[in-house]
Write an enzyme that holds these catalytic residues in place. Structure first.
Site, PDB file in Angstrom:
ATOM      1  N   ARG A  24      -4.976  -6.871   4.469  1.00  0.00           N
ATOM      2  CA  ARG A  24      -3.667  -6.601   5.086  1.00  0.00           C
ATOM      3  C   ARG A  24      -2.753  -5.795   4.161  1.00  0.00           C
ATOM      4  O   ARG A  24      -1.525  -5.993   4.166  1.00  0.00           O
ATOM      5  CB  ARG A  24      -2.986  -7.915   5.510  1.00  0.00           C
ATOM      6  CG  ARG A  24      -3.839  -8.800   6.418  1.00  0.00           C
ATOM      7  CD  ARG A  24      -3.825  -8.346   7.857  1.00  0.00           C
ATOM      8  NE  ARG A  24      -2.530  -8.446   8.461  1.00  0.00           N
ATOM      9  CZ  ARG A  24      -2.116  -9.456   9.210  1.00  0.00           C
ATOM     10  NH1 ARG A  24      -2.906 -10.457   9.461  1.00  0.00           N
ATOM     11  NH2 ARG A  24      -0.919  -9.449   9.736  1.00  0.00           N
ATOM     12  N   ARG A  28       4.144  -5.283   6.110  1.00  0.00           N
ATOM     13  CA  ARG A  28       5.603  -5.405   5.960  1.00  0.00           C
ATOM     14  C   ARG A  28       6.110  -5.555   4.541  1.00  0.00           C
ATOM     15  O   ARG A  28       7.297  -5.390   4.294  1.00  0.00           O
ATOM     16  CB  ARG A  28       6.090  -6.587   6.813  1.00  0.00           C
ATOM     17  CG  ARG A  28       6.100  -6.273   8.286  1.00  0.00           C
ATOM     18  CD  ARG A  28       6.180  -7.544   9.108  1.00  0.00           C
ATOM     19  NE  ARG A  28       4.970  -8.323   8.896  1.00  0.00           N
ATOM     20  CZ  ARG A  28       4.692  -9.461   9.502  1.00  0.00           C
ATOM     21  NH1 ARG A  28       5.558  -9.985  10.336  1.00  0.00           N
ATOM     22  NH2 ARG A  28       3.576 -10.091   9.265  1.00  0.00           N
ATOM     23  N   ARG A  37       7.105   1.767  11.018  1.00  0.00           N
ATOM     24  CA  ARG A  37       7.026   0.778  12.083  1.00  0.00           C
ATOM     25  C   ARG A  37       8.243   0.902  13.005  1.00  0.00           C
ATOM     26  O   ARG A  37       8.123   0.840  14.223  1.00  0.00           O
ATOM     27  CB  ARG A  37       6.961  -0.586  11.415  1.00  0.00           C
ATOM     28  CG  ARG A  37       7.200  -1.761  12.269  1.00  0.00           C
ATOM     29  CD  ARG A  37       5.900  -2.352  12.751  1.00  0.00           C
ATOM     30  NE  ARG A  37       6.087  -3.731  13.150  1.00  0.00           N
ATOM     31  CZ  ARG A  37       6.898  -4.115  14.113  1.00  0.00           C
ATOM     32  NH1 ARG A  37       7.600  -3.229  14.771  1.00  0.00           N
ATOM     33  NH2 ARG A  37       7.017  -5.383  14.423  1.00  0.00           N
ATOM     34  N   ASP A  74      -5.557  -3.851  14.810  1.00  0.00           N
ATOM     35  CA  ASP A  74      -5.461  -5.305  14.860  1.00  0.00           C
ATOM     36  C   ASP A  74      -6.676  -5.866  15.587  1.00  0.00           C
ATOM     37  O   ASP A  74      -7.214  -5.213  16.486  1.00  0.00           O
ATOM     38  CB  ASP A  74      -4.181  -5.756  15.569  1.00  0.00           C
ATOM     39  CG  ASP A  74      -3.885  -7.222  15.273  1.00  0.00           C
ATOM     40  OD1 ASP A  74      -3.250  -7.501  14.235  1.00  0.00           O
ATOM     41  OD2 ASP A  74      -4.337  -8.083  16.045  1.00  0.00           O
ATOM     42  N   TYR A 154      -8.201 -16.731  20.419  1.00  0.00           N
ATOM     43  CA  TYR A 154      -6.918 -16.155  20.866  1.00  0.00           C
ATOM     44  C   TYR A 154      -6.954 -15.837  22.363  1.00  0.00           C
ATOM     45  O   TYR A 154      -5.952 -15.988  23.060  1.00  0.00           O
ATOM     46  CB  TYR A 154      -6.595 -14.888  20.070  1.00  0.00           C
ATOM     47  CG  TYR A 154      -6.163 -15.153  18.647  1.00  0.00           C
ATOM     48  CD1 TYR A 154      -4.889 -15.641  18.356  1.00  0.00           C
ATOM     49  CD2 TYR A 154      -7.028 -14.926  17.585  1.00  0.00           C
ATOM     50  CE1 TYR A 154      -4.494 -15.887  17.047  1.00  0.00           C
ATOM     51  CE2 TYR A 154      -6.638 -15.165  16.268  1.00  0.00           C
ATOM     52  CZ  TYR A 154      -5.369 -15.644  16.014  1.00  0.00           C
ATOM     53  OH  TYR A 154      -4.977 -15.897  14.715  1.00  0.00           O
TER      54      TYR A 154
HETATM   55  O1  CP3 Z   1      -5.494  -4.967   6.421  1.00  0.00           O
HETATM   56  C1  CP3 Z   1      -4.797  -4.041   6.882  1.00  0.00           C
HETATM   57  O2  CP3 Z   1      -3.865  -3.520   6.251  1.00  0.00           O
HETATM   58  C2  CP3 Z   1      -5.174  -3.478   8.236  1.00  0.00           C
HETATM   59  C3  CP3 Z   1      -4.471  -3.985   9.350  1.00  0.00           C
HETATM   60  C4  CP3 Z   1      -4.670  -5.386   9.922  1.00  0.00           C
HETATM   61  C5  CP3 Z   1      -3.654  -5.980  10.720  1.00  0.00           C
HETATM   62  N1  CP3 Z   1      -4.165  -7.133  11.251  1.00  0.00           N
HETATM   63  C6  CP3 Z   1      -2.312  -5.436  10.918  1.00  0.00           C
HETATM   64  C7  CP3 Z   1      -1.220  -6.349  11.336  1.00  0.00           C
HETATM   65  C8  CP3 Z   1      -5.771  -6.257   9.933  1.00  0.00           C
HETATM   66  C9  CP3 Z   1      -7.094  -6.140   9.203  1.00  0.00           C
HETATM   67  C10 CP3 Z   1      -5.429  -7.345  10.794  1.00  0.00           C
HETATM   68  C11 CP3 Z   1      -6.359  -8.456  11.106  1.00  0.00           C
HETATM   69  C12 CP3 Z   1      -5.877  -9.591  11.906  1.00  0.00           C
HETATM   70  N2  CP3 Z   1      -4.976  -9.587  12.932  1.00  0.00           N
HETATM   71  C13 CP3 Z   1      -6.365 -10.907  11.772  1.00  0.00           C
HETATM   72  C14 CP3 Z   1      -7.450 -11.346  10.830  1.00  0.00           C
HETATM   73  C15 CP3 Z   1      -6.977 -11.483   9.439  1.00  0.00           C
HETATM   74  C16 CP3 Z   1      -6.029 -12.618   9.196  1.00  0.00           C
HETATM   75  O3  CP3 Z   1      -4.897 -12.326   8.746  1.00  0.00           O
HETATM   76  O4  CP3 Z   1      -6.386 -13.772   9.420  1.00  0.00           O
HETATM   77  C17 CP3 Z   1      -5.679 -11.719  12.721  1.00  0.00           C
HETATM   78  C18 CP3 Z   1      -5.859 -13.213  12.919  1.00  0.00           C
HETATM   79  C19 CP3 Z   1      -4.813 -10.858  13.458  1.00  0.00           C
HETATM   80  C20 CP3 Z   1      -3.933 -11.223  14.595  1.00  0.00           C
HETATM   81  C21 CP3 Z   1      -2.528 -11.050  14.225  1.00  0.00           C
HETATM   82  N3  CP3 Z   1      -1.897  -9.829  14.126  1.00  0.00           N
HETATM   83  C22 CP3 Z   1      -1.595 -12.061  13.908  1.00  0.00           C
HETATM   84  C23 CP3 Z   1      -1.872 -13.557  13.909  1.00  0.00           C
HETATM   85  C24 CP3 Z   1      -0.385 -11.417  13.625  1.00  0.00           C
HETATM   86  C25 CP3 Z   1       0.950 -12.077  13.342  1.00  0.00           C
HETATM   87  C26 CP3 Z   1       1.020 -12.543  11.943  1.00  0.00           C
HETATM   88  C27 CP3 Z   1       1.748 -11.522  11.131  1.00  0.00           C
HETATM   89  O5  CP3 Z   1       1.294 -11.201  10.021  1.00  0.00           O
HETATM   90  O6  CP3 Z   1       2.812 -11.076  11.609  1.00  0.00           O
HETATM   91  C28 CP3 Z   1      -0.597 -10.006  13.716  1.00  0.00           C
HETATM   92  C29 CP3 Z   1       0.364  -8.931  13.472  1.00  0.00           C
HETATM   93  C30 CP3 Z   1      -0.025  -7.882  12.465  1.00  0.00           C
HETATM   94  N4  CP3 Z   1      -1.248  -7.319  12.321  1.00  0.00           N
HETATM   95  C31 CP3 Z   1       0.879  -7.254  11.551  1.00  0.00           C
HETATM   96  C32 CP3 Z   1       0.132  -6.289  10.841  1.00  0.00           C
HETATM   97  C33 CP3 Z   1       0.638  -5.329   9.796  1.00  0.00           C
HETATM   98  C34 CP3 Z   1       2.371  -7.536  11.426  1.00  0.00           C
HETATM   99  C35 CP3 Z   1       3.048  -6.934  12.624  1.00  0.00           C
HETATM  100  C36 CP3 Z   1       4.325  -6.212  12.316  1.00  0.00           C
HETATM  101  O7  CP3 Z   1       4.328  -5.200  11.607  1.00  0.00           O
HETATM  102  O8  CP3 Z   1       5.331  -6.666  12.857  1.00  0.00           O
END
Ligand code: CP3
Length: 346
Positions: A24, A28, A37, A74, A154
């Site tokens: 990740r 943010r 964003r 995502d 999910y």
């Molecule tokens: O690694 C990277 O930089 C690439 C991008 C990436 C995102 N999500 C961007 C993201 C990757 C590899 C993921 C994987 C992901 N997404 C997982 C598996 C990894 C883990 O963290 O367990 C899961 C479960 C998700 C589903 C998901 N997406 C959740 C539960 C959330 C909310 C939690 C949070 O961090 O806000 C997201 C949102 C998300 N995915 C964000 C980002 C940068 C934040 C959204 C924002 O910018 O507002």
């Protein structure tokens, strides 16, 4: 083409210092991410805009010089591509319109066979292509998707729950329906990853965030077997592209996962002991991960000690330095810089 440091380790070499990237890493905690964003509109708009998604994929590489980029997308884009309604609500995380057993999986299967699912995912492949063109050849580019089990949880629940209990219950009560859902996700994930590879990803990672909530028999059925099928499908076409599996929280199940799924490397979560990881996992294949993301946010001498400990115990074998789960939004940039300097010994 010369292999990147990441690929060399994933093919079994031991490098000192090890290559490093952070799960990740585009997100943010980076002020430049927050700016793009805001420009993109919603998080989903950003994921589906190849120009902006490529820009944020490259941000952590430009700032920190990580050894690998991971395409900005995502894991929940797959359910969206299969036709499920997806929203990212501000401050709440993701929401999917929950599936029930009354829902017709045949309609989703049809979207795969007829092509709309692949069209919906095409922007991600385009992002991969743009990033590969912009990236130096020695920096690896990782494509990814969620593992079928995690994505299914999910899809059934709509959102996270304590220990994904409702999804587990669905798998017990409607095993045939649930198996069909998993089969659909195996096919969609394998095809999606193959498209990311064709577009320029040189490594792929399967995120199985919820692998750790299942009893052993269900872990075999819903995690190991579907993962093995995805790996077999990819290997038939792309034998040299390494697959990293990240079965977060799998505990002792990591050993069977490493032995039976066919993955080239495993992502170790932050609860595992480094010496156990060395003896039980790294003795068999390359490992990535381990550092607690909360410790990276906290910083200080404890962080230094943990980094040194991981390097001391695992640094003589094939290691990719990484976190044991995703970086937290509140992580100070200075802590990331400190971590990198320590890993690279400068
Ligand atoms: O690694 C990277 O930089 C690439 C991008 C990436 C995102 N999500 C961007 C993201 C990757 C590899 C993921 C994987 C992901 N997404 C997982 C598996 C990894 C883990 O963290 O367990 C899961 C479960 C998700 C589903 C998901 N997406 C959740 C539960 C959330 C909310 C939690 C949070 O961090 O806000 C997201 C949102 C998300 N995915 C964000 C980002 C940068 C934040 C959204 C924002 O910018 O507002």
């Amino acid at each position: 083409m010369r292999k990147s440091l990441l690929q060399r380790v994933l093919h079994g070499e031991s490098l000192r210092p090890p290559p490093v990237w952070l799960m990740r890493q585009a997100g943010r905690y980076l002020p430049e991410y927050r700016k793009v964003r805001d420009r993109a509109g919603s998080f989903l708009d950003l994921c589906l805009n190849p120009e902006l998604a490529a820009e944020v994929t490259l941000q952590p590489i430009d700032r920190f010089g990580f050894d690998a980029a991971i395409v900005f997308a995502d894991i929940l884009l797959v359910p969206m591509a299969l036709g499920q309604r997806l929203e990212f609500r501000e401050g709440e995380g993701p929401w999917l319109e929950p599936l029930t057993q009354a829902d017709d999986l045949a309609a989703m299967r049809q979207r795969l066979e007829d092509g709309p699912a692949w069209q919906a995912l095409a922007p991600v492949a385009e992002t991969v292509g743009r990033v590969r063109t912009a990236l130096a050849p020695e920096t690896a580019l990782i494509g990814f998707c969620g593992s079928p089990w995690t994505v299914a949880t999910y899809m059934v629940q709509g959102a996270s729950q304590p220990d994904q209990a409702q999804a587990r219950r669905m798998a017990y009560e409607q095993p045939e329906w649930f198996a069909q859902l998993i089969d659909l996700l195996v096919d969609c994930s394998a095809g999606y990853l193959a498209r990311q590879i064709a577009a320029g990803a040189d490594t792929v990672q399967l995120f199985d965030t919820w692998a750790g909530v299942l009893p052993a028999a269900e872990f075999e059925r819903w995690v190991i077997a579907p993962t093995r099928r995805i790996v077999e499908t990819l290997k038939a076409k792309h034998p040299d592209v390494p697959v990293i599996g990240f079965p977060r929280g799998a505990g002792a199940g990591y050993v069977r996962y490493a032995r039976e799924t066919g993955v080239d490397a495993v992502g170790a979560d932050y609860t595992l002991a480094p010496d156990w990881v060395r003896d039980e996992l790294q003795a068999r294949l390359p490992v990535q991960g381990l550092l607690d993301p909360v410790l990276l946010a906290a910083g200080g001498p404890e962080l230094d000690r943990s980094v040194d400990g991981i390097l001391e115990v695992l640094g003589d074998g094939p290691l990719v330095f990484n976190l044991g789960h995703g970086i937290l939004p509140q992580t100070p940039l200075a802590h990331v810089e400190r971590l990198l300097a320590r890993v690279r010994g400068s």
